[in-house]
Design an enzyme around this catalytic site. Sequence first.
Site, PDB file in Angstrom:
ATOM      1  N   ARG A 220      18.974 -22.892  -7.229  1.00  0.00           N
ATOM      2  CA  ARG A 220      19.337 -21.592  -6.427  1.00  0.00           C
ATOM      3  C   ARG A 220      20.004 -20.580  -7.145  1.00  0.00           C
ATOM      4  O   ARG A 220      19.829 -19.287  -7.072  1.00  0.00           O
ATOM      5  CB  ARG A 220      19.885 -21.788  -5.094  1.00  0.00           C
ATOM      6  CG  ARG A 220      20.226 -20.673  -4.215  1.00  0.00           C
ATOM      7  CD  ARG A 220      20.686 -21.071  -2.755  1.00  0.00           C
ATOM      8  NE  ARG A 220      21.380 -22.329  -2.652  1.00  0.00           N
ATOM      9  CZ  ARG A 220      22.472 -22.372  -2.765  1.00  0.00           C
ATOM     10  NH1 ARG A 220      23.277 -21.713  -3.307  1.00  0.00           N
ATOM     11  NH2 ARG A 220      22.949 -23.785  -2.468  1.00  0.00           N
TER      12      ARG A 220
ATOM     13  N   TYR B 296       9.418   2.753   4.705  1.00  0.00           N
ATOM     14  CA  TYR B 296       8.559   1.838   4.828  1.00  0.00           C
ATOM     15  C   TYR B 296       9.115   1.183   6.110  1.00  0.00           C
ATOM     16  O   TYR B 296      10.159   0.920   6.475  1.00  0.00           O
ATOM     17  CB  TYR B 296       8.848   1.021   3.695  1.00  0.00           C
ATOM     18  CG  TYR B 296       8.167  -0.356   3.800  1.00  0.00           C
ATOM     19  CD1 TYR B 296       6.738  -0.551   3.801  1.00  0.00           C
ATOM     20  CD2 TYR B 296       8.736  -1.497   4.070  1.00  0.00           C
ATOM     21  CE1 TYR B 296       6.213  -1.754   3.853  1.00  0.00           C
ATOM     22  CE2 TYR B 296       8.168  -2.484   4.080  1.00  0.00           C
ATOM     23  CZ  TYR B 296       6.785  -2.724   4.081  1.00  0.00           C
ATOM     24  OH  TYR B 296       6.107  -3.992   4.335  1.00  0.00           O
TER      25      TYR B 296
ATOM     26  N   ASP C 272      14.212   3.109  -3.448  1.00  0.00           N
ATOM     27  CA  ASP C 272      13.214   2.164  -3.336  1.00  0.00           C
ATOM     28  C   ASP C 272      12.126   2.564  -4.240  1.00  0.00           C
ATOM     29  O   ASP C 272      11.593   3.755  -3.771  1.00  0.00           O
ATOM     30  CB  ASP C 272      12.722   2.093  -1.856  1.00  0.00           C
ATOM     31  CG  ASP C 272      11.448   1.200  -1.680  1.00  0.00           C
ATOM     32  OD1 ASP C 272      10.812   0.808  -2.581  1.00  0.00           O
ATOM     33  OD2 ASP C 272      11.346   0.496  -0.493  1.00  0.00           O
TER      34      ASP C 272
ATOM     35  N   LYS D 280       3.860  -5.500  -5.050  1.00  0.00           N
ATOM     36  CA  LYS D 280       3.009  -4.482  -5.221  1.00  0.00           C
ATOM     37  C   LYS D 280       2.659  -4.041  -6.888  1.00  0.00           C
ATOM     38  O   LYS D 280       2.124  -4.980  -7.077  1.00  0.00           O
ATOM     39  CB  LYS D 280       3.628  -2.927  -4.742  1.00  0.00           C
ATOM     40  CG  LYS D 280       4.112  -3.392  -3.039  1.00  0.00           C
ATOM     41  CD  LYS D 280       3.216  -3.703  -2.166  1.00  0.00           C
ATOM     42  CE  LYS D 280       3.796  -4.281  -0.914  1.00  0.00           C
ATOM     43  NZ  LYS D 280       4.725  -3.443  -0.332  1.00  0.00           N
TER      44      LYS D 280
HETATM   45  C1  LIG Z   1       5.934  -3.384   0.642  1.00  0.00           C
HETATM   46  C2  LIG Z   1       7.201  -2.565   0.504  1.00  0.00           C
HETATM   47  C3  LIG Z   1       8.367  -3.005   0.761  1.00  0.00           C
HETATM   48  C4  LIG Z   1       8.776  -4.382   1.244  1.00  0.00           C
HETATM   49  O1  LIG Z   1       8.514  -5.584   0.258  1.00  0.00           O
HETATM   50  P1  LIG Z   1       7.877  -7.068   0.540  1.00  0.00           P
HETATM   51  O2  LIG Z   1       7.580  -7.531  -0.797  1.00  0.00           O
HETATM   52  O3  LIG Z   1       6.689  -6.691   1.383  1.00  0.00           O
HETATM   53  O4  LIG Z   1       9.015  -7.753   1.287  1.00  0.00           O
HETATM   54  C5  LIG Z   1       9.671  -2.225   0.765  1.00  0.00           C
HETATM   55  N1  LIG Z   1       9.495  -0.981   0.493  1.00  0.00           N
HETATM   56  C6  LIG Z   1       8.000  -0.523   0.264  1.00  0.00           C
HETATM   57  C7  LIG Z   1       7.879   1.130  -0.352  1.00  0.00           C
HETATM   58  C8  LIG Z   1       7.055  -1.372   0.258  1.00  0.00           C
HETATM   59  O5  LIG Z   1       5.782  -0.802   0.058  1.00  0.00           O
END
Ligand SMILES: *Cc1c(COP(=O)(O)O)cnc(C)c1O
Length: 381
Positions: A46, A98, A170, A195
């Site tokens: 962990r 988001y 982000d 992504k």
């Molecule tokens: C998908 C996404 C998230 C969240 O990420 P997960 O991997 O689905 O938990 C946060 N910010 C943006 C801009 C996203 O597209």
Amino acid sequence: MKFGTKAIHAGIEPDPSTGAIMTPIYQTSTYIQHTLGGHQEYAYARSQNPTRTALQNNLAALENGKHGICFSSGVAAIDAVIKLFNPGDEIISTNDLYGGTYRLFTQVYERYGIKFKFVSMLEAEGIAAHITDKTKMIWVETPTNPMMNIIDIAAVAKLSTGNKIILAVDNTFASPYLQNPLDLGADIVMHSVTKYLGGHSDVVMGALVVNDDELAQKLAFIQNSCGAIPGPQDCFLVIRGIKTLHLRMERHSQNGKTIAAYLKNHPKVEKVYWPGFEDHPNHEIAKKQMRDYGGMISFSLVGNMESDVKKVMENFQIFALAESLGGVESLCGHPASMTHASIPREEREKVGLVDSLIRLSVGVEDAEDLKNDLAQALGKI
Ligand SMILES: *Cc1c(COP(=O)(O)O)cnc(C)c1O
């Protein structure tokens, strides 16, 4: 080292016991300790895992940061950031955010006494009016989802530094190839690794990258204490995915440009949202802070008919109707009924998020085939 070389080599060492060029998947929960009470880097999985360490070091290098920390999902990474704060603290966030981040802020952390203010950041100077002595963080997302607005990271950083406020960005939509927020003055970069970084629609993961040693230590403490770590197999898949990040992003951006231009000239398309257009309201900022404009595009239809959206989206042969983005395959989504369904219509429409808005994650297929797919689907209206 330049970006493409870092993507392949930074933080990645051949396996010391065999010379294997790919980082092994250390599928283990614990490590043998050679002395009683001695300190060793790897004690329990962990806390540390060598596959994860390689990925974390690689991500740090890609964002020009010192420390990378990986989590079991993007929202788990955001969750760790919010755990830096205490009841009564205030966080100022972008208003077109988001959906999962908005839900985490308002439905989980407001209950714990943390206050969130959602404001437009299109004019960075406007944020100043919302700063109080309780403001501890500014949360920025750029480009935004799905309207592809651009926020001036360096301008927001000036405000946050002057007021000793943490600036978190982000960077999921841009990926580290297109934009490096730490270089522009941010303190924390967050990614949904799910992504573009993973890039192949096969992993859910999140990451944070920071420069400050003390901040890194606090976040690593939260990661270890709360336990939202990714498994070694997922780390391996992302290490592999990142080796082609620069190549994929080049093609995503090229295809994005071709598709955005095609849609702009299409008689059935009302408006196209893509930061690469010179008439995009914040194009100059995008040009300044991004290396290219990526493959995320939104567009609305002439007449704004829901029945037309249905026809287009159900007739796509290549663009697949699905949540998520950033993979090699092209996807389409309908924000009004999918990601942004919980926002009242009048609120949505104020920012251009109309019923006929379609969001594309343009993949790395051949642009000609993607154009043909759009042509035949739009032809059904
Ligand atoms: C998908 C996404 C998230 C969240 O990420 P997960 O991997 O689905 O938990 C946060 N910010 C943006 C801009 C996203 O597209």
